[in-house]
Design an enzyme around this catalytic site. Sequence first.
Site: not given
Length: 827
Positions: A52, A49, A719, A460, A715
């Site tokens: 726990c 649980c 960037d 971009d 990419d």
Amino acid sequence: MQSTVKEIQDSSLVKTASARKGSIYPQNDDNRSAAHIRQHNFPVLGLSCASCAGSVESTVKHLKGILRVSVNFATQSAVIDFDSKQINEQEIQAAVRSVGYDLLLEPSDTAADIIEQKNEAAFRSVKRSAVFATIFSIPLIIISMWGMHWPFADWGMLILATLVIFLFGGRFFVSAYRQMLHGKAGMDTLVALSTSIAYLYSLSVIAVPGFWAAKGLPGHLYFESAAVVICFILLGKALEMKAKGRTTADIKKLMSSQPAYATLIEAGQNRQVPVGDIQPGNELLVRPGESIAVDGTLLSGQPFINESMITGEPVAVEKSVSDKLYAGTINTHSSFTMTATQVGSATTLSAIIRLVKEAQGSKAPIQRLVDKIAARFVIVVLIIAVFTFLSWWLIGGSAQISRAILAMVSVLVIACPCALGLATPAAIMVGIGRGASMGILIKDAAHLQKLAAVTDIVLDKTGTITTGKPTVQATLWLNQHTLYKSLLCAIEQRAQHPLSEAVVNHLEGMQKDAMGNQNTAHEKTPSPSLETTFLPGLGLHAVIHDPLENALIKKTNPPIHTDYTSAEINGALPLNDYYVGNEKLMQQYNIAYKDKVVSDFEALHQGDTIIYFGTRPVKDNTDVSTKHASAQKGTLLGVLAIADTLKQDATDTIKKLHQWHIQTHLLSGDTQQAVARVATKTNIQHAFGGLLPQDKLDYIQQLKSAGKTVAMVGDGINDSAALAGADISIALSAGSAIAMEVAGMTLVGHQLSKIPQGIILSKMTNKTIKGNLFWAFIYNLIGIPVAAGILYPVTHFMLDPMIAGGAMALSSISVLMSSLRLRYRKL
């Protein structure tokens, strides 16, 4: 499609994993200066649980040398930062074991198998206990309802209840005892207390019946209630374990996509070998229908590969010699051979699996609040149970002792921290797994949760909105002689520039088309003796040393208009100077390049990159910057418009974002004209060109200062600063490793349509989390007072502990089933 996952092997997915030294588990590379500060992701066994998980977290947190610990109940894992000079893995493991749980220290590959085996064994054990508990509980219920007048019925109930509670439900008592020794409490504590109270009360009624009768108290038996509670909880636990296993189905599907064996070609012979025996450089044979075992490059053949396991794109991709191949993808066409390059944990598939596992083990911001509530939940329930018992006893007197015990037991049984603990991580696990199956790799739960709130998306241009591969959009030839086209192709072949590649591809494509249309065996592009010079910022200068002969062309084709003169060619090109480049180049070498036809062409392709191709006699190659007056004007031969092409789904993606009232921004280092052209074609609302990386970051900071939630999609290396500064950072797998390292999400492949899919997934996940938390809280807020008997004064209704046990089991199962719906909902 070769470039769909082309850069993954060089990206952070693999680099980060392979660079994490000194640990048997993947670590987060957070550039700590001290080499002895380490981070491990340990599997934790025995968590039943959320309380726990809180117990394990609390125990580890107080150990000397522990810097940070986060235990995830849903993933059964613990991420621990520790100082290896003060504490080691074995000491951490010993501390966890002391509170009744276990920490696996085996290497990750071995640990995965051990976890799978232990989970399967635990499921079988719980299932077996649930079945036998049910078998023994049925006669117990029959006796309690219809057979109390039978001889020795009460002793028969005692024997049956003892077997169910302590033999088949003994696990709850063992766990509760271990937790008690360390001052901890969890769900097992509630189960053990509730059933033992009902059992001991019933036992005292049988053993000393005169005691209760002398005090005028009723002597009811609750053996069947205690046994059925154990039965329901075991059944619920078995169903929960089954459902929880399904929440990781997507990651298991990824893991199972790699075959166990491969065909090794050695000394001309083929033999089957385990995948673990394959080494880089080995030659492998892959037959139709087989999965590729390791990453590598194609040696021979021209297969079609289904890469959907990695990219999420269902269409098989045609491969050529030297193309990259990825483990887990499927050969759908013909046999081929390949050379292994990345094996074992270094493959792209292994890197993706590690990334998804780490993401599933992370905690969403809302989960931290829920964990705090769950950690105190059991103590609060114990206090409520005691208060319930005392209230019934004090208000109703000794006559209500049976109802006091019944109410207290029902409160202990119905309270469920598991539903609260599972509400968020179960949904996160399924959401992240679903994203991985679609080619959307999410680094952590926070990014998945925040994406739904995005108000502005910054993109971009090159490689993100566009393909990053310039192509010739249109040509204007002022002299149609075929050899001039061949010459331009030959000049550009000697250049190392993306625009040159675009020109070569275009001209070679024209030649192939001409050959196809005329059905004649034209010669290949001539390769004359050329001397080319790169002129920085201008273009190329070329000189022909040997004439280009073309037997198919005997006469010069006339110019397209008479404003330009051309030397007689008569089958060979003049030994002139030739220039290929921009407008400045034409001006500097006095090549006439402006008239109405050219101006109209430029206006039509405004925003494109314009390339000019011209010539001047060798005898008058003076740079006009020093001898302008005497320089003879050169001749313009052709003009080309070059532009980066839009991705196929760019316009539809932007349209969908606008439908959701998300503002779109295009930022690029390219010219304002080029950026505006792309923005116009895609209907992007805000477009700015000529920006440096710092300018992009400043723009994003301005949006955030205005209260916007900003996502950045990029990419390139340029960037990375903007990605780091955005609220949500999204990188493309074909981009740079730095961009992917910074980004919180990575889109495998080139499909921009995965951005709105990711947003929908985030919204669905958040909606599921909110629904799970709502029902988990409502269940406890309503269930506990009802169990305490709040309705009795009005309706005389008392909740039976058996029903409370069933409700408790169903609460966890309902949360898991709600989360599992994410796997099947359409995005």
